[in-house]
Design an enzyme around this catalytic site. Structure first.
Site, PDB file in Angstrom:
ATOM      1  N   GLU A   1      23.550   5.517 -24.116  1.00 47.16           N
ATOM      2  CA  GLU A   1      23.658   6.088 -22.833  1.00 47.16           C
ATOM      3  C   GLU A   1      25.327   6.142 -22.537  1.00 47.16           C
ATOM      4  OE1 GLU A   1      22.452   7.812 -20.563  1.00 47.16           O
ATOM      5  OE2 GLU A   1      23.518   7.865 -18.759  1.00 47.16           O
TER       6      GLU A   1
ATOM      7  N   CYS B   1      18.300  28.531 -12.871  1.00 43.88           N
ATOM      8  CA  CYS B   1      19.405  29.074 -11.794  1.00 43.88           C
ATOM      9  C   CYS B   1      18.833  28.515 -10.488  1.00 43.88           C
ATOM     10  CB  CYS B   1      19.260  30.595 -11.636  1.00 43.88           C
ATOM     11  SG  CYS B   1      19.001  31.145 -13.182  1.00 43.88           S
TER      12      CYS B   1
ATOM     13  N   ARG C   1      22.593  23.758 -10.326  1.00 43.42           N
ATOM     14  CA  ARG C   1      21.501  24.254 -11.107  1.00 43.42           C
ATOM     15  C   ARG C   1      22.205  25.650 -12.119  1.00 43.42           C
ATOM     16  NH1 ARG C   1      16.661  23.569  -9.232  1.00 43.42           N
ATOM     17  NH2 ARG C   1      15.897  25.147 -10.240  1.00 43.42           N
TER      18      ARG C   1
ATOM     19  N   LYS D   1      27.341   9.797 -22.072  1.00 45.49           N
ATOM     20  CA  LYS D   1      28.379   9.968 -20.852  1.00 45.49           C
ATOM     21  C   LYS D   1      29.587  10.703 -21.179  1.00 45.49           C
ATOM     22  CE  LYS D   1      26.023  10.114 -17.930  1.00 45.49           C
ATOM     23  NZ  LYS D   1      24.518   9.943 -18.225  1.00 45.49           N
TER      24      LYS D   1
ATOM     25  N   GLU E   1      29.153  14.106 -22.333  1.00 41.54           N
ATOM     26  CA  GLU E   1      28.959  15.364 -21.629  1.00 41.54           C
ATOM     27  C   GLU E   1      30.115  15.509 -20.630  1.00 41.54           C
ATOM     28  OE1 GLU E   1      25.438  14.931 -19.158  1.00 41.54           O
ATOM     29  OE2 GLU E   1      25.584  12.795 -18.962  1.00 41.54           O
TER      30      GLU E   1
ATOM     31  N   HIS F   1      25.061   0.250 -42.707  1.00 36.12           N
ATOM     32  CA  HIS F   1      24.438   1.244 -43.391  1.00 36.12           C
ATOM     33  C   HIS F   1      24.807   2.777 -43.770  1.00 36.12           C
ATOM     34  CE1 HIS F   1      21.283  -1.693 -43.901  1.00 36.12           C
ATOM     35  NE2 HIS F   1      21.408  -1.948 -42.651  1.00 36.12           N
TER      36      HIS F   1
ATOM     37  N   TRP G   1      22.511  30.036 -14.718  1.00 30.83           N
ATOM     38  CA  TRP G   1      22.604  29.373 -15.968  1.00 30.83           C
ATOM     39  C   TRP G   1      21.972  30.086 -17.025  1.00 30.83           C
ATOM     40  CZ3 TRP G   1      20.085  26.557 -19.572  1.00 30.83           C
ATOM     41  CH2 TRP G   1      20.794  25.814 -20.515  1.00 30.83           C
TER      42      TRP G   1
ATOM     43  N   LYS H   1      22.073  20.728 -14.233  1.00 32.98           N
ATOM     44  CA  LYS H   1      21.579  19.662 -13.712  1.00 32.98           C
ATOM     45  C   LYS H   1      20.077  19.434 -14.252  1.00 32.98           C
ATOM     46  CE  LYS H   1      21.609  15.650 -11.214  1.00 32.98           C
ATOM     47  NZ  LYS H   1      21.976  14.602 -12.325  1.00 32.98           N
TER      48      LYS H   1
ATOM     49  N   ASN I   1      14.380  32.562 -10.946  1.00 34.65           N
ATOM     50  CA  ASN I   1      14.582  31.669 -11.631  1.00 34.65           C
ATOM     51  C   ASN I   1      13.574  31.515 -12.722  1.00 34.65           C
ATOM     52  OD1 ASN I   1      15.417  29.054 -12.850  1.00 34.65           O
ATOM     53  ND2 ASN I   1      14.502  27.965 -11.124  1.00 34.65           N
ATOM     54  N   GLY I   2      13.574  31.617 -13.995  1.00 35.46           N
ATOM     55  CA  GLY I   2      12.323  31.374 -14.965  1.00 35.46           C
ATOM     56  C   GLY I   2      12.823  32.203 -15.977  1.00 35.46           C
TER      57      GLY I   2
HETATM   58  O1  M6R Z   1      15.753  15.339 -14.632  1.00 34.14           O
HETATM   59  P1  M6R Z   1      15.484  14.957 -15.573  1.00 34.14           P
HETATM   60  O2  M6R Z   1      15.748  13.068 -15.584  1.00 34.14           O
HETATM   61  O3  M6R Z   1      14.378  15.010 -16.407  1.00 34.14           O
HETATM   62  O4  M6R Z   1      16.828  15.117 -16.883  1.00 34.14           O
HETATM   63  C1  M6R Z   1      16.812  14.776 -18.205  1.00 34.14           C
HETATM   64  C2  M6R Z   1      18.102  14.980 -18.763  1.00 34.14           C
HETATM   65  O5  M6R Z   1      18.352  16.470 -18.738  1.00 34.14           O
HETATM   66  C3  M6R Z   1      19.313  14.421 -18.055  1.00 34.14           C
HETATM   67  O6  M6R Z   1      19.216  13.100 -18.087  1.00 34.14           O
HETATM   68  C4  M6R Z   1      20.802  14.750 -18.791  1.00 34.14           C
HETATM   69  O7  M6R Z   1      20.557  14.142 -20.128  1.00 34.14           O
HETATM   70  C5  M6R Z   1      21.662  14.469 -17.790  1.00 34.14           C
HETATM   71  N1  M6R Z   1      22.919  15.222 -18.101  1.00 34.14           N
HETATM   72  C6  M6R Z   1      22.359  13.243 -18.432  1.00 34.14           C
HETATM   73  O8  M6R Z   1      23.718  12.765 -17.671  1.00 34.14           O
END
Ligand code: M6R
Length: 623
Positions: free
Chosen positions: A499, A18, A43, A503, A506, A522, A91, A618, A117-118
């Protein structure tokens, strides 16, 4: 004592990552807090709330859903007299994101309000103990246990500072917490253990928050609180203590030079688009001061007295993991260092083998990803040196790694990571050049071509990005009905295929799979039909003939194909997306934004919430 794990079946335990903020100053506090929460919404955004003392009462106002819901609620309240307040944006992965679980939480007497937060891992036995003492609970959260525990200690003839210290001594788990008290309406207490917390010092006003943008409009003077530190602050003063001994501590004040504008959208419709378009500048920033004009070699003074590792283990998650997979190619081929790339959540539970000459490279944009941190700590515990590649100054990765290289991407707000990956790739490339030069495994001619190419890259990318966006818009219209996508690549394009698929998943919620093109036959090729398109990465490298034969196989199954390729690509596919060709691995820096823009335009076309996709946050500060 029984320690309840996160997925214990018998508990409806709240798991949060959070954003928290506290303000004590001379302004109406609630608007300051709400503004700060907007900058922390990345967050988490399941629910939000504020607490403040006004007209001799401790008020808590909370709302389920995004921050605008809280703002609507506040609009109908008299909440503008207090000059001290706390705020929280949440979150949750477990426990319903409903109002009664939203923070702040009060103690039973309604004298304390707390944001957190935690995860309090031993919350269940603590809750039982407090219940036996007659305390009642109104939420399912571990946070309410924490505030009740402080309250319980406070009832034993102590100061509130001592009570917090005693309560936190009983807690197992992680926290960044802040608390206010009805009897001292101008004061805030805050503490941290394994969750980020900063102190911002202004003129006649002080802040605590999970991240700098929350208070950057008011002050640039910052203290990074460490684990087991407790701060007491009001509008005019602040003091940091060791949480166990309550001894005052001296802390270093940092000045933040980047401005709030750089954490805002800057005229773009979404942060993601702004961040994609920032990549030319990010590349330039990553290179600044990294090349010796005399010897034209890479400067990484962070590594100067570090022995060259005999093996590197890269540990990361998500996009940062994909960056690591890409870096593996260069580190192995230029520096001849064997590299293993590990998903941090697997690595940490796998009893990995280390040799004393290994180096663990932890890659993380946020520097707060729980699994990456756990992987780092595992390696450190085995005496293996850890190098952090991290974007956030003062983050846990940056502080805990033996060495750190900052990736200079600037604040990345959009949940989908874009410019941060670009910065990670530049630094991985520089690392491979640096060790390649030291080991004399990289031909000088290749090194100087790369360095020359890197310097020209920002200009080429800057010119190309608007054209790329136009093409991405056109393709998004054409392919918006697809429910599944393959992303295919070979060699160093394979991590980019992964990647591209991540993208698309997500932010547009379209199923996508990144695959090594050669693996298609395969099994996965069975999925191909006219409804299941393929996004092929087909740059003009040594592997292009192989990629083309894989694409012919897809065409033979009536699969539609978009080929991201260089001029001269001559397979007749449904759509060729031609991008300028640069030198060798530098082509990645043009392929990556094309993938990002395609996902972005698909999500926009489909009306999705680009910057805050559902179910995500994030920085993933829980495992
Ligand atoms: O802050 P970080 O680079 O450690 O985060 C890793 C992943 O959580 C982050 O890259 C996540 O996959 C993103 N949403 C990708 O866009």
């Amino acid at each position: 004592m029984v320690v309840l794990t996160l997925n214990h079946p018998e508990i409806n335990k709240e798991i949060t990552m959070c954003g928290i903020i506290g303000y004590a100053g001379h302004r109406p506090a609630v608007p300051v807090i709400v503004e700060g929460l907007k900058r922390l919404e990345y967050r988490g955004y399941d629910s939000a709330g504020v607490a403040f003392v006004q007209h001799q009462g401790l008020e808590v106002i909370r709302a389920q859903g995004k921050l605008c819901e809280l703002e609507n609620k506040l609009g109908g309240c008299d909440a503008f007299h207090a000059t001290t307040a706390l705020g929280h944006t949440r979150w949750a992965t477990h426990g319903l994101p409903v109002e009664r679980n939203a923070h702040p939480h009060k103690d039973g007497q309604g004298r304390l309000a707390l944001v957190h937060n935690g995860i309090i891992e031993n919350y269940h036995p603590l809750r039982e103990m407090l219940k036996n003492k007659g305390r009642e609970f109104v939420s399912d959260t571990d946070t309410e246990v924490l505030v009740q525990l402080v309250s319980e200690e406070w009832s034993k003839d102590t100061t509130l500072l001592q009570a917090i210290s005693r309560a936190l001594a009983q807690v197992e788990g992680t926290y960044a917490m802040a608390l206010i008290n009805l009897d001292e309406p101008g004061r805030i207490w805050a503490a941290r253990k394994s969750s980020p917390l900063l102190l911002g010092m202004g003129t006649g006003e002080n802040f605590v928050a999970s991240d700098i943008p929350a208070f950057l409009a008011y002050t640039r003077e910052v203290i990074f609180l460490e684990d087991n530190e407790l701060v007491e602050l009001d509008a005019l003063s602040w003091k940091v203590f060791d949480v166990a001994t309550l001894k005052p501590l001296n802390k270093e004040v940092h000045h933040i030079s980047w401005d709030l504008q750089s954490a805002q959208k800057g005229g773009y419709r979404h942060f993601m688009l702004k961040e994609i378009f920032e990549q030319p500048q990010v590349i330039a920033n990553c290179l600044a001061g990294r090349m010796d004009p005399k010897s034209s070699c890479v400067l990484l003074p962070e590594l100067d007295d570090l022995p060259i590792p005999e093996q590197i283990q890269i540990v990361a998650c998500g996009t940062s993991y994909h960056a690591g997979l890409w870096g593996q190619h260069l580190l192995e081929s230029w520096a001849k260092i064997p590299v293993r790339v590990e998903i941090a959540s697997e690595f940490r539970y796998r009893n990995p083998l280390f040799r004393p000459t290994d180096l663990v490279l932890a890659i993380s944009q946020s520097g707060e990803t729980a699994d990456t941190l756990a992987g780092m700590r595992l390696a450190k515990g085995e005496g293996v040196p850890v190098l952090g590649l991290c974007n956030v100054v003062g983050s846990s990765v940056a502080r805990e790694a033996d060495r750190v290289i900052h990736t200079q991407a600037g604040p990345e707000i959009s949940v989908a990571s874009t410019k941060a990956m670009c910065s990670q790739l530049v630094l991985l490339l520089l690392l491979a050049l640096y060790w390649g030069r030291q080991k004399q495994t990289l031909p000088r001619e290749t090194e100087s071509q790369i360095l020359r190419g890197l310097l020209g890259l920002p200009g080429i990318l800057e010119a190309e990005l608007p054209r790329m966006r136009g093409k991405a818009q056109e393709l998004a219209q054409e392919y918006s009905a697809a429910r599944s996508f393959f992303y295919l690549g070979r060699g160093s394009s394979f991590p980019l295929a992964l990647e591209g698929a991540l993208k698309l998943k997500e932010i547009s919620y379209i199923h996508a799979e990144g695959y090594a093109s050669g693996e298609m036959k395969h099994g996965p090729i069975a999925l191909i039909d006219p409804e299941f398109p393929t996004f092929a990465l087909a740059p003009s490298d040594d592997l292009l003939p192989k990629v083309i034969s894989n694409l012919v196989e897809v065409q033979a199954r009536n699969g539609r194909i978009i080929a991201l390729a260089h001029p001269g690509f001559d397979l007749a596919v449904d759509h060729v997306w031609s991008i300028p060709e640069v030198y060798g691995p530098l082509n990645t820096f043009l392929i990556l934004p094309a993938l990002q823009l395609f996902a972005y335009e698909m999500a926009v076309y489909l009306g999705k919430d680009v910057d805050q996709p559902r179910n995500l946050a994030k920085s993933v500060t829980v495992e």
